[in-house]
Each structure stands twice: as structure tokens, then as C-alpha cells.
Enzyme design. Structure first.
Site, PDB file in Angstrom:
ATOM      1  N   ASP A  10     -40.229  70.943  34.648  1.00 28.48           N
ATOM      2  CA  ASP A  10     -39.215  72.000  34.585  1.00 28.48           C
ATOM      3  C   ASP A  10     -37.860  71.315  34.744  1.00 28.48           C
ATOM      4  OD1 ASP A  10     -37.883  74.493  34.666  1.00 28.48           O
ATOM      5  OD2 ASP A  10     -38.041  74.608  36.851  1.00 28.48           O
ATOM      6  N   SER A  11     -36.802  72.035  34.429  1.00 28.11           N
ATOM      7  CA  SER A  11     -35.457  71.499  34.655  1.00 28.11           C
ATOM      8  C   SER A  11     -35.209  71.282  36.146  1.00 28.11           C
ATOM      9  CB  SER A  11     -34.423  72.490  34.141  1.00 28.11           C
ATOM     10  OG  SER A  11     -34.530  73.697  34.868  1.00 28.11           O
ATOM     11  N   GLY A  43     -30.106  75.543  30.951  1.00 25.41           N
ATOM     12  CA  GLY A  43     -29.676  76.754  30.241  1.00 25.41           C
ATOM     13  C   GLY A  43     -28.423  76.638  29.381  1.00 25.41           C
ATOM     14  N   CYS A  73     -40.905  75.872  31.976  1.00 24.81           N
ATOM     15  CA  CYS A  73     -39.485  76.200  31.870  1.00 24.81           C
ATOM     16  C   CYS A  73     -39.303  77.016  30.594  1.00 24.81           C
ATOM     17  CB  CYS A  73     -38.708  74.887  31.788  1.00 24.81           C
ATOM     18  SG  CYS A  73     -36.940  75.080  31.505  1.00 24.81           S
ATOM     19  N   ASN A  74     -38.815  78.239  30.735  1.00 29.04           N
ATOM     20  CA  ASN A  74     -38.595  79.089  29.550  1.00 29.04           C
ATOM     21  C   ASN A  74     -37.577  78.451  28.610  1.00 29.04           C
ATOM     22  OD1 ASN A  74     -39.686  82.187  30.184  1.00 29.04           O
ATOM     23  ND2 ASN A  74     -39.294  80.965  31.992  1.00 29.04           N
ATOM     24  N   THR A  75     -36.557  77.848  29.194  1.00 29.20           N
ATOM     25  CA  THR A  75     -35.472  77.278  28.390  1.00 29.20           C
ATOM     26  C   THR A  75     -35.980  76.099  27.557  1.00 29.20           C
ATOM     27  OG1 THR A  75     -34.051  77.875  30.240  1.00 29.20           O
ATOM     28  CG2 THR A  75     -33.087  76.489  28.534  1.00 29.20           C
ATOM     29  N   CYS A 183     -37.300  83.207  33.601  1.00 31.25           N
ATOM     30  CA  CYS A 183     -36.963  81.849  34.038  1.00 31.25           C
ATOM     31  C   CYS A 183     -37.882  81.548  35.220  1.00 31.25           C
ATOM     32  CB  CYS A 183     -35.495  81.803  34.470  1.00 31.25           C
ATOM     33  SG  CYS A 183     -35.022  80.275  35.315  1.00 31.25           S
ATOM     34  N   THR A 184     -38.461  80.341  35.246  1.00 27.93           N
ATOM     35  CA  THR A 184     -39.460  80.059  36.283  1.00 27.93           C
ATOM     36  C   THR A 184     -38.863  79.888  37.679  1.00 27.93           C
ATOM     37  OG1 THR A 184     -39.397  77.704  35.693  1.00 27.93           O
ATOM     38  CG2 THR A 184     -41.106  79.059  34.655  1.00 27.93           C
ATOM     39  N   HIS A 185     -37.544  79.782  37.774  1.00 28.35           N
ATOM     40  CA  HIS A 185     -36.924  79.771  39.104  1.00 28.35           C
ATOM     41  C   HIS A 185     -36.932  81.180  39.715  1.00 28.35           C
ATOM     42  CE1 HIS A 185     -35.278  75.868  37.886  1.00 28.35           C
ATOM     43  NE2 HIS A 185     -34.777  75.695  39.086  1.00 28.35           N
TER      44      HIS A 185
END
Ligand code: DGL
Length: 259
Positions: A10-11, A43, A73-75, A183-185
């Protein structure tokens, strides 16, 4: 190959919310998690840089012989997964905002979506949203500032509450009955969101669906780990290890790695 780890990136630290769902469903799988916190947030970066960073993360996980990679991560998924699938042989699992279940269940025909700028402006997201936008009203909101606050350990801050209040207001005005976390956050925001939203609004994220999809793909490729021993989990960040440590709990160790 079946005994190799599942790679997750993920970011930043947000994808650990996906890791939790994965570990619950597949407790005997080893995992290696990479938080590219040094480069968060993805993002606002645009497609080219997001692809390059996704490639860098993938290269590290492949060097560690991962048998499957979850882009948690969706982005990164919406901007880079086709590219990754075209360049590497390993199976990839991505994550996208769960518009479909919200669209199928909404009674007010109004659904809120909180996601990053990179996700909301991606072609992949538009393709999905277009399938439903003629029947339901999707109130999109860029969650600007949320990821940096979480990455800086300010999840439970006044600033976070104020940002969320601002972002939720147009959705409440539009009478949403579902809020999609794109968003995974954001699953880490659920306890705060619950204090800000009426009980009638359902919050949806994609973690469980990703875990199920991972299991199905491992089965399809005969990659399920046959072991029933305690599994091994490595968590790496190129940012603040203490922030990651708070999110993963004391059973596991967050380590700094310069990747
Ligand atoms: N967790 C990432 C996502 O799901 C955050 C992206 C960002 O760093 O902006 O989109």
C-alpha cells in the site's frame, strides 16, 4: 511455491486493514507487507508516478519470492493494476471502492463515496461508477488530508474530526444511506465515523471481499499453503515504524526498511 508468502503493498499503513481480513480468512498463509509511507499519499500524484511506485513495490515483493501480490491500495489498483498484470506473471489481487453492494442495497438511491483524488479520477473507477450512475446518485468526495494525518499518527485528532465533518456534510444533505470507504486507510476511521453519522447509514469497505477473492485465486492456481503451523508475518515500512506498530498491535513487529 505454495509455501511462499503472500505479498501486500500500500502507499502506507492503510493496507494493514486488508491484511487483518486476509489473516482471519487464511490463517496459515505467511505474508510480507510493504508500506511505502515515504511516498504517501499516492492520491495526488497522477498515473505515471503511481505506476512507477507500484512497480518498485512489486519488484521488492517478487525478490522475496511472493506467490501472489495484493495491491492493498485503491489508488494503486485503479491506476496501475492493468500495467502490473501485463508486466509480471504472478497473480495480482486489487481493491476498488465497493459501489456495487451499496448500489444494490440503497433505499434512498443516494450513496456517499470517500476516496482519494487518484481513485476518483481513474478510468477504472469511472467504468464502474458509470454502471450505476444512471440509477443512483453517487456523492463523491476526495478525502484530502486524511491519509497524511493517519500516516503521521494523528488518527484520533481534532483535525481529523473536523475534516470528516466537512466531507460528510454534502452526503448528509443528499440523504445517503450508505457510505463507501474507497481507500484502505479509511476503515481505521470507522469508530470516528460512527460518532458523526446517524445509525441508519451503513458503512461499507472492501476488505472482506478482497480476502475472499485472494482465497479463490490461490485455490484456482493451487497455491494454498498446505501447512497448519503458526504463520509468519513481516511488516515493513519506509516511514515511521511506531505508527504502523500502533495499527498492527503488539503481536507483530513493524520494522523500518529502506526500499
Ligand atoms: N490506502 C490508499 C488507497 O487505498 C491511500 C492512497 C494514498 O496514499 O493517497 O487509496
Amino acid at each position: 511455491m505454495r509455501k511462499e508468502a503472500i505479498g501486500i503493498f500500500d502507499s502506507g499503513v492503510g493496507g494493514t486493514s486488508i491484511w487483518k481480513e486476509l489473516h482471519e480468512l487464511l490463517p496459515y498463509e505467511d505474508t510480507i507487507y510493504l508500506a511505502d509511507s515515504k511516498n504517501a499519499p499516492y492520491g495526488p500524484k497522477g498515473r505515471g508516478p503511481i505506476r512507477a511506485l507500484s512497480k518498485k513495490n512489486t519488484a521488492y515483493l517478487l525478490k522475496r519470492r511472493c506467490k501472489l501480490i495484493i495491491v492493498a491500495c485503491n489508488t494503486a489498483t485503479t491506476n496501475a493494476i492493468h500495467y502490473l498484470r501485463n508486466h509480471y506473471d504472478v497473480p495480482f489481487i486489487g481493491i476498488e471502492p465497493a459501489i456495487k453492494p451499496a448500489a444494490l442495497k440503497t433505499k434512498t438511491n443516494s450513496v456517499g463515496l470517500l476516496a482519494t483524488k487518484g481513485t476518483l479520477s481513474s478510468a477504472l473507477f469511472h467504468k464502474t461508477a458509470n454502471l450505476y450512475s444512471s440509477t443512483i446518485n453517487i456523492i463523491e468526495q476526495v478525502g484530502e488530508g486524511i491519509v497524511p494525518l493517519i500516516e503521521n499518527g494523528q488518527l484520533h485528532s481534532k483535525e481529523m474530526k473536523a475534516l470528516l465533518n466537512t466531507y460528510l456534510q454534502p452526503m448528509l444533505n443528499a440523504n445517503i444511506d450508505h457510505l463507501v470507504l474507497g481507500c484502505t486507510h479509511y476503515p481505521y476511521l470507522i469508530p470516528i465515523l460512527r460518532t458523526l453519522l446517524p445509525k441508519t447509514i451503513k458503512i461499507i469497505d472492501s476488505g472482506e471481499a478482497v480476502a475472499k477473492q485472494t482465497k479463490a485465486v490461490l485455490e484456482k492456481h493451487q497455491l494454498i499453503n498446505p501447512s497448519t503451523k503458526v504463520s509468519k508475518h513481516q511488516f515493513y515500512t519506509n516511514g515511521a515504524a511506531d505508527v504502523m506498530q500502533t495499527l498492527i498491535g503488539s503481536k507483530y513487529k513493524a520494522e523500518y526498511l529502506n526500499f
